[in-house]
Design a protein around this motif. Sequence first.
Motif, short mmCIF file in Angstrom:
data_model
loop_
_atom_site.label_atom_id
_atom_site.label_comp_id
_atom_site.label_asym_id
_atom_site.label_seq_id
_atom_site.Cartn_x
_atom_site.Cartn_y
_atom_site.Cartn_z
N ALA A 20 18.01 -20.30 88.99
CA ALA A 20 19.21 -20.81 88.32
C ALA A 20 18.80 -21.38 86.96
CB ALA A 20 19.89 -21.88 89.17
N ASN A 21 19.49 -20.94 85.90
CA ASN A 21 19.15 -21.33 84.53
C ASN A 21 20.37 -21.88 83.80
OD1 ASN A 21 16.30 -19.69 83.98
ND2 ASN A 21 17.68 -18.58 85.34
N TYR A 22 20.13 -22.88 82.99
CA TYR A 22 21.18 -23.42 82.11
C TYR A 22 20.55 -23.64 80.73
CZ TYR A 22 24.39 -26.67 79.86
OH TYR A 22 25.25 -27.27 78.96
N THR A 23 21.20 -23.10 79.69
CA THR A 23 20.71 -23.32 78.33
C THR A 23 21.87 -23.76 77.45
OG1 THR A 23 21.11 -21.10 77.44
CG2 THR A 23 19.08 -21.42 78.68
N ARG A 24 21.54 -24.59 76.47
CA ARG A 24 22.52 -25.05 75.50
C ARG A 24 21.85 -25.12 74.13
NH1 ARG A 24 23.67 -30.85 76.39
NH2 ARG A 24 22.00 -31.09 74.84
N ASP A 25 22.42 -24.40 73.16
CA ASP A 25 21.91 -24.40 71.79
C ASP A 25 23.02 -24.88 70.86
OD1 ASP A 25 19.16 -22.75 71.84
OD2 ASP A 25 20.57 -21.80 73.21
N LYS A 26 22.76 -25.95 70.14
CA LYS A 26 23.71 -26.45 69.15
C LYS A 26 23.06 -26.36 67.78
CE LYS A 26 26.31 -29.58 72.18
NZ LYS A 26 26.83 -30.95 72.36
N GLY A 27 23.56 -25.42 66.97
CA GLY A 27 22.93 -25.16 65.68
C GLY A 27 23.87 -25.42 64.53
N LYS A 28 23.31 -25.89 63.43
CA LYS A 28 24.08 -26.14 62.22
C LYS A 28 23.78 -25.05 61.19
CE LYS A 28 23.92 -31.20 62.80
NZ LYS A 28 23.51 -32.48 62.16
N GLY A 29 24.83 -24.51 60.60
CA GLY A 29 24.66 -23.58 59.49
C GLY A 29 24.68 -22.11 59.84
N GLY A 30 24.46 -21.75 61.11
CA GLY A 30 24.45 -20.34 61.47
C GLY A 30 23.11 -19.69 61.18
N ALA A 31 23.12 -18.35 61.00
CA ALA A 31 21.89 -17.60 60.72
C ALA A 31 21.43 -17.86 59.29
CB ALA A 31 22.13 -16.11 60.94
N PRO A 32 20.11 -17.85 59.03
CA PRO A 32 19.57 -18.18 57.70
C PRO A 32 19.69 -17.03 56.71
CG PRO A 32 17.78 -17.70 59.21
CD PRO A 32 19.04 -17.65 60.03
N PHE A 33 20.91 -16.72 56.28
CA PHE A 33 21.14 -15.61 55.37
C PHE A 33 20.72 -15.97 53.95
CE2 PHE A 33 23.86 -14.01 58.73
CZ PHE A 33 23.73 -12.64 58.60
N GLN A 34 20.10 -14.99 53.28
CA GLN A 34 19.76 -15.10 51.87
C GLN A 34 20.09 -13.79 51.18
OE1 GLN A 34 15.96 -16.87 50.68
NE2 GLN A 34 15.52 -17.26 52.83
N LEU A 35 20.43 -13.88 49.89
CA LEU A 35 20.61 -12.67 49.10
C LEU A 35 19.25 -12.04 48.84
CD1 LEU A 35 23.38 -13.80 46.60
CD2 LEU A 35 23.54 -11.88 48.18
N LYS A 36 19.10 -10.80 49.26
CA LYS A 36 17.84 -10.08 49.06
C LYS A 36 17.86 -9.25 47.79
CE LYS A 36 15.03 -6.47 51.30
NZ LYS A 36 15.31 -5.36 50.36
N SER A 37 19.05 -8.72 47.44
CA SER A 37 19.16 -7.85 46.27
C SER A 37 20.53 -8.04 45.63
CB SER A 37 18.97 -6.39 46.68
OG SER A 37 19.18 -5.52 45.59
N CYS A 38 20.53 -8.25 44.32
CA CYS A 38 21.76 -8.40 43.54
C CYS A 38 21.68 -7.40 42.38
CB CYS A 38 21.89 -9.83 43.01
SG CYS A 38 21.71 -11.11 44.27
N PRO A 39 22.17 -6.18 42.57
CA PRO A 39 21.96 -5.12 41.57
C PRO A 39 22.48 -5.46 40.19
CG PRO A 39 22.73 -4.19 43.64
CD PRO A 39 22.82 -5.67 43.79
N GLU A 40 23.59 -6.19 40.09
CA GLU A 40 24.14 -6.55 38.78
C GLU A 40 23.73 -7.93 38.31
OE1 GLU A 40 25.80 -3.14 40.04
OE2 GLU A 40 26.40 -4.98 41.07
N GLY A 41 22.84 -8.59 39.05
CA GLY A 41 22.43 -9.93 38.67
C GLY A 41 23.37 -10.99 39.23
N THR A 42 23.17 -12.22 38.82
CA THR A 42 23.93 -13.35 39.38
C THR A 42 24.99 -13.81 38.38
OG1 THR A 42 22.22 -14.86 38.58
CG2 THR A 42 22.05 -14.11 40.85
N PHE A 43 25.91 -12.93 38.06
CA PHE A 43 26.97 -13.28 37.12
C PHE A 43 28.11 -13.98 37.86
CE2 PHE A 43 27.98 -9.20 38.92
CZ PHE A 43 29.35 -9.23 39.11
N ALA A 44 29.01 -14.60 37.12
CA ALA A 44 30.19 -15.24 37.70
C ALA A 44 31.31 -14.21 37.77
CB ALA A 44 30.61 -16.44 36.85
#
Length: 829
Positions: free
Chosen positions: A263-287
């Motif tokens: 019998a198993n019980y697990t509980r995960d409480k995480g802040k922020g979700g998955a650690p996503f980062q921009l890997k490629s920005c073909p047009e650069g970081t414009f607004a």
Amino acid sequence: MLGKSKLPFWLLASTAGLYQPACAQSVATSPPSGLASDQTADIIVTARKRQESILKVPVIEAVLTGDTLDRQQVTSLDDISSLVPGVVLGVAPLEVGTQISVRGIGTSSLDPGIDQSVSLNLDGLQLSQGLAYSVGLFDMAQVEVLKGPQALFFGKNSPGGVISIRTADPGQQLETTARLSYGAPSNTWRGEAIVSGPVTDTLGLRLAVMYQDDGGYFRNRAVPAPGTGAVDPADRFGQTRTLYLRGTALFEPSSDLKVRLKANYTRDKGKGGAPFQLKSCPEGTFAYAGVPFYGVGEDCKPDRTLYAVDLDPDTFIGVVNGGHPFTNIRQFFGTLEVDYPLQPSLDLTWISGYYDLKSDAMIGGTYAGQAASVIVAQKHFTRREFTQELRLNSDYAGPLNFTAGAFYQRATVKNDIDLLGNTSFLFPAVLGMGNHDVGIKSLSAFGQLRLRVAPRFEISGGVRFTNEKRHDNAETIDVFGVYDGAPGSTVFPALPRLNTSNWSPELTLTWTATDDLTLFGSVKQGYKSGSYNLIVPANPGDDNSFGDEKVQGGEVGLKYRFADRQVFVNLAFYYYKYAGLQVGANEAAQGGLPRIRTVNAGSAKSYGIDSDATYKPQGIAGLSFTGAVSWNIAKFTKFLGAPCAGGQTIAQGCNSDPVPVTDPADIAAGYYSIDPATGGPVRFQGQDLSGAALPRAPRWQVSLGADYEAPVTSGLVFGIGANANYSSRYLTVLGRRADFYQAKFAKINANLRIKDVRDAWEVGVMGNNLTNRFVTGNCTITNYAGGQAFPGSISGAPNAGAAGTDEVLCPFDRGREVWLRLTLRPGKF
């Protein structure tokens, strides 16, 4: 790092017996009676659901013993991938969970409605939902990684492979263990406690508890842009608190009956979700459109720094958790296993399994490095399932034996979806709402005959018949019209029921030439049922289902132990063809939000060589060398009409499946081509990916390791070990763009330990990913910086629209970590 020119040498060295992976360097935790626990002893595996020597079983598999898992500080399935070549993991957000590929075959869809092609078997419980794979690993007895289709012996039917985990059982002696670990730079504290032993002559109990407080590995440097609904986030991303409880009862009232309850019980409480980062920005970081979506200082390269703002509840009406992105997962699961010999050579096994998952999560649906996301997704996901397996296995002295049984699964999957709009950008507060209620009922029967036609030659043949039914009572309310193109409210009818049946046969020839050499060959078929995309459908009445995945092929291999049993080698060549491979596709936006769904690729193939070996010199006790090489080619053989990426032009391959262009502004801007069949303006939405590589399918993977343990005084034992793994580049997104690839990399892990000779205490230092490589197994593409919600994302035209081409966003594994660990076993003082 190994260069390409050197890889054939490592393959030759491995097959010559110089190395084998750390995954097969120790005897099983509980060897059969009379088997010495020394370096010449066999590893005992359960690849065919009965105890067999790894030398004799006609399956190539990697085995991680409890000692190996401890030394390497293996706490998750992701850590296993660094020890077993051929295994690549990806992380997906929300309720999708972990994605696993073996030999390039796995699930790449960002959809919780899909079953994984590589399943997880935990103490006899077969699991295929991605969030289940987030269960932490501790107090393990053994992990077996079986590569290729597994149709006969593990629950349902896994076309990509099985990761089989057996947790520790209570032993014959009282055992108490306390362990405290600290990891830097994430400021993680981890505590484990185990109490185990006999209660009576027939009953043993084991209680294992783990609690971990993860301070967050990644630094969040986001600076909110005023007036966009963004607020300051925490300076650490991914802070998580995890509790894991496991209880085991082992009841053996007689030699004829064994009952094991987990019998198993697990509980995960995480802040922020998955650690996503921009890997490629073909047009650069414009607004984009004057809005600064990118984070200040964003370089679109993976590192320890990411940018993700929190959300203002006054802007996102109805957002939960005060606008702070989060993921909370609770899981309860277990098995009741009964083993009873009906006759001295006929065993009956009955396994009942139960799984209950609840997940609540909220994240921004678009990149939000400085301005807040234009859309927020918040979901409540549940999955409950009950499984039952009955298995008969014979072990007669005569030439003919058999395995036969049946498997039943009943499951429900519910997914509630809320899509909220950023009112500061004049979006409605509610963009869409929906729910899915999927029912699953699967019934299968399986059997295998094993005929020993000569003392050392066996022919085994078997088959599994499966019938699986699924239905989805989905009712989706489209408030804003981002899916059907019209404002108002739309009710989507229930989707069609799915009812599929399949026969998966298997034939294996095994020749045990000597006690130290086994040759085998097998042909197999496998299958995985289709299902539904658990996202809001594109149009009312659409068939939102996808079809079955099927595989057929085979492999030949050898297992050889030589040099006075100091060297053990595995070698296999495999070739498999897949039809209807279930893959994830991001469809570019055409007048609304982009569509993330699962599609069936026309056909694919995977072939290559798995090779591993170990060397344990008898003259130096405690020393072992290990290594493995995987050479794999996995690619689509036919995949017409694959969705194009956002901004992909005709010249870049987006040149099939035309759709009419009716917007005068698009025609004036030249965002169209002339259809030779009709003479009218069209844009294309499909591409031909025939011949393209499958996601998470590196051509080369290499693992090398060494470990040495010896007494330094009469009371102390010192140990040192290291493991290095290399991977060539592989795709993380469906397509051909160069920035869709994870570049080649090499990681090095090392450990030092000193312990009492009685094993009463141990102090260890473990360094993981010392080369500090940030690696991903799964990415998504779209115009995150505005183009997915604002006008300007154009595909299948002579040129890209105002939003340009898709950015690439990925969750990355952690870089360099160092762990300090203290283990105490009071009963041994």
